[in-house]
Write an enzyme that holds these catalytic residues in place. Structure first.
Site, PDB file in Angstrom:
ATOM      1  N   GLU A  25      -2.273  -5.285  -3.714  1.00  0.00           N
ATOM      2  CA  GLU A  25      -1.376  -4.469  -2.891  1.00  0.00           C
ATOM      3  C   GLU A  25      -0.248  -5.329  -2.313  1.00  0.00           C
ATOM      4  OE1 GLU A  25      -3.723  -0.685  -1.138  1.00  0.00           O
ATOM      5  OE2 GLU A  25      -4.279  -2.574  -0.193  1.00  0.00           O
ATOM      6  N   ASP A  48       0.837  -1.196   0.000  1.00  0.00           N
ATOM      7  CA  ASP A  48       0.000   0.000   0.000  1.00  0.00           C
ATOM      8  C   ASP A  48       0.880   1.258   0.000  1.00  0.00           C
ATOM      9  OD1 ASP A  48      -2.575   1.502   0.625  1.00  0.00           O
ATOM     10  OD2 ASP A  48      -1.428   1.953   2.424  1.00  0.00           O
TER      11      ASP A  48
END
Lengths: 243, 243
Positions: free
Chosen positions: B133, B65
């Site tokens: 992610e 992320d």
């Protein structure tokens, strides 16, 4: 990327002297000084500048914030293989909170480099932390990620953040207190002293009692937080050694 | 970093076949397959695993992320020199929202690689975006930032995100409609059709009227959002050309 930097220096010599100060503060020779000058330029210095190109440090702050977030994420990820993502997120927010950034900016001497127009010439604290984020953005643009990672880790995080101390404060005092109580055959219970407000204004004041006596009091927006703080105070009072 | 991966394969051949699929999906040869296997391992697959080392993809998701955030920040910073930090932040949140990540994960075929125990074997949408992610975190650990930057930019962002379209959709339709109205001497007003629910369930339905006639309707959790959508629909209906 050449920026249309606001003319803040009267002479070339003045600018060169400023660039020398930047280099001394950084401890390395920048490739492009423009990035670093921009990082130190608070929006108040460019308020009269005509619109168009944005000539202050807020865009660099946006970039630097992401660079710093990744560097801290990487360090925590490798250093704490047993912590889950929730704990890593919390640890990061403790490590790089506003106060911490302002403190580091002061220690690095960024307060002496920041250019802006401030009321009574007093530099607001947050301006310093923001300039630090912008500076990290400048290093990233100038030198790339690998260099920035090493620099930030060694010259900022390891130098100014008392990692263990910050992480220490992140300990689960409630668990520690209960473990201590079990070992020492003490009874623990909580009592709610007050429970006021609603929504964002919700406040709890909670006592933790050890063997029937108040050992610590804590206040917070949730029962959990208030209990944690109560236990932290109790650990201090009872000299419970937190590893 | 060697991970204590949960034994999800019955034989070495099974695992090798899986690794081959990973490599085909990525389009490059991983240095350490463990990272990528970990990235595809949903927590439901390891629910019975003994505590200690964390053997699913949520820590990698935390890391990925941050990697993705920085890559997008960098691209936007360079591509939009005239946008301020507030606009850059908003643009990033539009570019990499949950739905967008889920969509990309599907397009890349991650749904065929994810390992987990799901009700009726149906993969929840968010599990896919989260795996994407985590995959970006795995590439970063395996190949470093510079490689990940190039890969994500070229093979993910430029391939799957219709940059211009997303940015376009980020336009302020309300302002556009009002500018059009002023130019064309038309009167604009809003009317609230309904206003229901509370807190997170709050919903507004709002009409925008041009010269007394409903030109568009919008629904949203705030008046502002409902108005924006109403104006978007009105712009479409009235063929107002948004730059």
């Amino acid at each position: 990327m050449i920026y249309n930097i606001f003319k803040v220096f009267n002479t070339d010599d003045e600018r060169k002297a400023y660039q020398k100060k930047i280099q001394q503060t950084l401890g390395f020779k920048p490739g492009a000084f423009e990035y670093y000058e921009m990082a130190m330029l608070h929006s108040s210095a460019t308020a009269n500048q005509k619109k168009g190109k944005i000539g202050h440090n807020e865009r660099l702050e946006f970039l630097g914030d992401s660079v710093l977030d990744l560097i801290i994420a990487d360090i925590l990820f490798l250093q704490y293989p047993d912590k889950d993502e929730g704990e890593l997120t919390r640890m990061r927010s403790v490590l790089v909170n506003r106060a911490q950034l302002n403190y580091i900016a002061n220690e690095m001497g960024l307060d002496k480099l920041i250019i802006g127009n401030f009321v009574k010439n007093i530099l607001p604290e947050d301006v310093k932390g923001n300039a630090l984020e912008a500076l990290i953005g400048a290093i990233y643009l100038d030198k790339g990620f690998a260099f920035t990672y090493k620099y930030v880790k060694k010259k900022i995080i390891e130098k100014y953040i008392k990692f263990q101390e910050v992480m220490h404060d992140h300990r689960d005092y409630k668990s520690e207190l209960f473990m201590w109580a079990q070992k020492n055959k003490q009874h623990i219970r909580f009592e709610t002293v007050s429970d006021t407000g609603k929504g964002e204004k919700k406040r709890y004041v909670i006592n933790v009692l050890v063997a029937g006596k108040v050992a610590g009091t804590g206040e917070g927006g949730s029962k959990k937080k208030a209990e944690q703080l109560a236990c932290k105070n109790a650990c201090k009072k009872l000299n419970i050694n937190i590893k």
